[in-house]
Write a protein that holds these residues in place. Structure first.
Motif, mmCIF file in Angstrom:
data_model
loop_
_atom_site.group_PDB
_atom_site.id
_atom_site.type_symbol
_atom_site.label_atom_id
_atom_site.label_comp_id
_atom_site.label_asym_id
_atom_site.label_seq_id
_atom_site.Cartn_x
_atom_site.Cartn_y
_atom_site.Cartn_z
ATOM 1 N N GLU A 148 0.754 -1.179 -0.022
ATOM 2 C CA GLU A 148 -0.050 -0.028 0.037
ATOM 3 C C GLU A 148 0.894 1.422 0.101
ATOM 4 N N PRO A 149 0.980 2.041 -1.145
ATOM 5 C CA PRO A 149 1.516 3.169 -1.022
ATOM 6 C C PRO A 149 1.227 4.413 0.050
ATOM 7 N N GLN A 150 2.386 4.577 0.787
ATOM 8 C CA GLN A 150 2.360 5.766 1.730
ATOM 9 C C GLN A 150 3.236 6.241 2.234
ATOM 10 N N PHE A 151 3.881 7.361 2.132
ATOM 11 C CA PHE A 151 4.826 8.258 2.508
ATOM 12 C C PHE A 151 5.013 8.608 4.001
ATOM 13 N N LEU A 152 5.790 8.167 4.524
ATOM 14 C CA LEU A 152 6.227 8.335 6.249
ATOM 15 C C LEU A 152 6.979 9.559 6.276
ATOM 16 N N SER A 153 6.744 10.342 7.386
ATOM 17 C CA SER A 153 7.377 11.516 7.784
ATOM 18 C C SER A 153 8.266 11.317 9.188
ATOM 19 N N PHE A 154 9.123 11.729 9.281
ATOM 20 C CA PHE A 154 9.879 11.681 10.587
ATOM 21 C C PHE A 154 10.278 12.939 11.023
ATOM 22 N N GLU A 155 10.377 13.076 12.439
ATOM 23 C CA GLU A 155 11.053 14.717 13.100
ATOM 24 C C GLU A 155 12.241 14.630 13.048
ATOM 25 N N LEU A 156 12.978 15.292 11.816
ATOM 26 C CA LEU A 156 14.026 15.335 11.594
ATOM 27 C C LEU A 156 15.053 16.187 12.448
ATOM 28 N N GLU A 157 16.129 15.878 12.604
ATOM 29 C CA GLU A 157 17.201 17.005 13.425
ATOM 30 C C GLU A 157 17.196 18.236 12.555
#
Length: 472
Positions: A148-157
């Motif tokens: 299932e296509p899904q872009f994940l985001s993270f809390e970057l430095e």
């Protein structure tokens, strides 16, 4: 098939605001990157990872496993600084004590472990230059699995907003400072008091010749100057650039912009030969000597020809004739006119080459890839930790980078600490009265008075970060 071992729950994570587990990525492809931030081969792999992220980010998650080689690379804040310096945009697990490394039976830097959407290991691949192979294997997994296509985001430095960002090298000449503002992909020219004369480069990474305002560099490092010509090791572009300070133009004089994959000695026309992370330069007469960090060699540029000067290409420490000698990520170079002196970073040693006999010898520290430490002494009794630069000015001055120090080798060969409390200094340049130091992780240039050993930071009141001066 073998199920991928889960991560220990007692390790720290960076570039994300919580610990992660492999289980939560079931249904997606996962690529583990085992690395350590001082390793040139690992650095070379970062653009490949960025390419794979951008191409397959809706179905692929990349997780970097940082397993430190050097003691200094274990410090979480130092890893955080490396993440920012290399613009890494995926989660990084701090693998203290090699727990994850051992559970995956890793043996070399870098190593990539590909995990399918059901959590099973597909393959483990060591070494740099694996982008095409990994891309093909990822495409095969996408075709074979319903993801299932899904872009994940993270809390970057957060990247530092400061006038300088990770300055790599500095050159003091004729009351001017030339600063490789590596994190901003530009060269800054100032007075020794901090008055800005010129800024060379747009502040965005690229390989563009032309006038100062249009030119582009990629993580530039070492420089050498001859009259009005400034030569720059454009490390990220695998190129040598020439800056005409009178015409205010930049041109490429060596390299194609592509990284060389050849490790044996070779050469040819300068603009037709691929280079491999040139890191520092020293000009003697009509010869420019280059520390080719990615090839573990010294190279020589003369006119429109370039070739290997010393080193077999093996990553090791062997003295003797230049044809059979071996280096490990040489990153700094200087001369007294008769000898070249090299900061051989991965062996944490200082090497020399006699320009008459072409013989290589180790004069301080080292011995092999794992002989490092922090000990003042003579010859092999001294210990350094990933030294990145060296300067001859009466004595030999060293940026003992991972020990956060400046050290001096005197005429008797004694290596002694002179300055403490820096943060991974990577560049140094001397005048008769002062040392100028690129205090890299502090994002400043410092000036050391050689008579009093008083050290101060140079203020650049009219300098600002490219995103402040020229917001996009």
């Amino acid at each position: 098939m073998v199920r991928a071992p889960e991560f220990p729950n007692d390790l720290a994570w960076l570039n994300v605001n919580r610990p992660l587990s492999l289980k939560e990525f079931r249904g997606r492809i996962v690529l583990l990157d085992f690395w350590t931030y001082g390793c040139i081969n690992c650095i070379h792999s970062l653009p490949d990872l960025k390419y794979l992220e951008q191409k397959n980010g809706d179905r692929l998650t990349i997780l970097s496993i940082h397993s430190a080689k050097f003691e200094n690379e274990n410090a979480i804040d130092n890893i955080r600084q490396a993440i920012l310096r290399y613009e890494i945009e995926h989660p990084v697990l701090v693998d203290r004590d090699f727990k994850v490394w051992q559970s995956y039976a890793v043996r070399a830097y870098p190593t990539f472990v590909l995990i399918d959407p059901k959590g099973y290991i597909v393959t483990s691949i060591a070494g740099e230059g694996r982008r095409d192979l990994l891309d093909r294997l990822i495409q095969e997994l996408i075709e074979k699995n319903t993801i299932e296509p899904q872009f994940l985001s993270f809390e970057l430095e957060k990247f530092p907003i400061s006038p300088l960002a990770f300055p790599g090298k500095v050159l003091a000449k004729d009351d001017r400072l030339f600063i490789a503002d590596s994190g901003h992909h530009r060269i800054v020219i100032s007075s020794i008091e901090g008055e800005i004369f010129d800024i060379i480069g747009t502040g965005s990474a690229g390989l563009t010749d032309g006038e100062f305002e249009q030119a582009q560099f990629s993580t530039p490092q070492g420089m050498t100057i001859d009259n009005h010509l400034l030569y720059v090791a454009d490390t990220g572009n695998h190129a040598i650039r020439c800056v005409d300070l009178e015409a205010k133009t930049v041109c490429t004089i060596a390299g194609t912009g592509n990284q060389s994959r050849i490790i044996y000695p070779h050469g040819g026309k300068a603009l037709e030969v691929d280079l491999n992370s040139p890191w520092d330069l020293e000009k003697i007469g009509d010869r420019i000597f280059i520390t080719m960090a990615g090839a573990h060699q010294l190279w020589e540029l003369c006119g429109d020809k370039i070739q290997t000067f010393a080193g077999t290409g093996a990553e090791a420490s062997f003295d003797g004739a230049i044809q059979g000698a071996a280096f490990a990520q040489p990153s700094g170079i200087t001369t007294n006119g008769k000898e070249l002196f090299i900061a051989d970073s991965e062996t944490s040693s200082i090497r020399s080459i006699d320009l008459q006999t072409n013989q290589v010898k180790t004069i301080c520290g080292g011995g092999d890839l794992y002989n490092f430490g922090d000990v003042d002494g003579i010859g092999e009794t001294a210990r350094l930790q990933h030294c990145l630069d060296i300067e001859f000015s009466g004595n030999l001055w060293i940026t003992d980078t991972y020990n956060h120090k400046i050290k001096r080798i005197d005429s008797n060969g004694f290596c002694q600490t002179v300055v403490n409390s820096l943060n991974e200094p990577s560049g140094i340049s001397a005048t008769e009265t002062h040392l100028y130091i690129a205090d890299t992780n502090n994002h400043v240039i410092r000036k050391l008075d050689l008579a009093t050993l008083e050290i101060i930071a140079i203020d650049f009141p009219n300098l600002c970060a490219p995103m402040i001066c020229f917001p996009h």
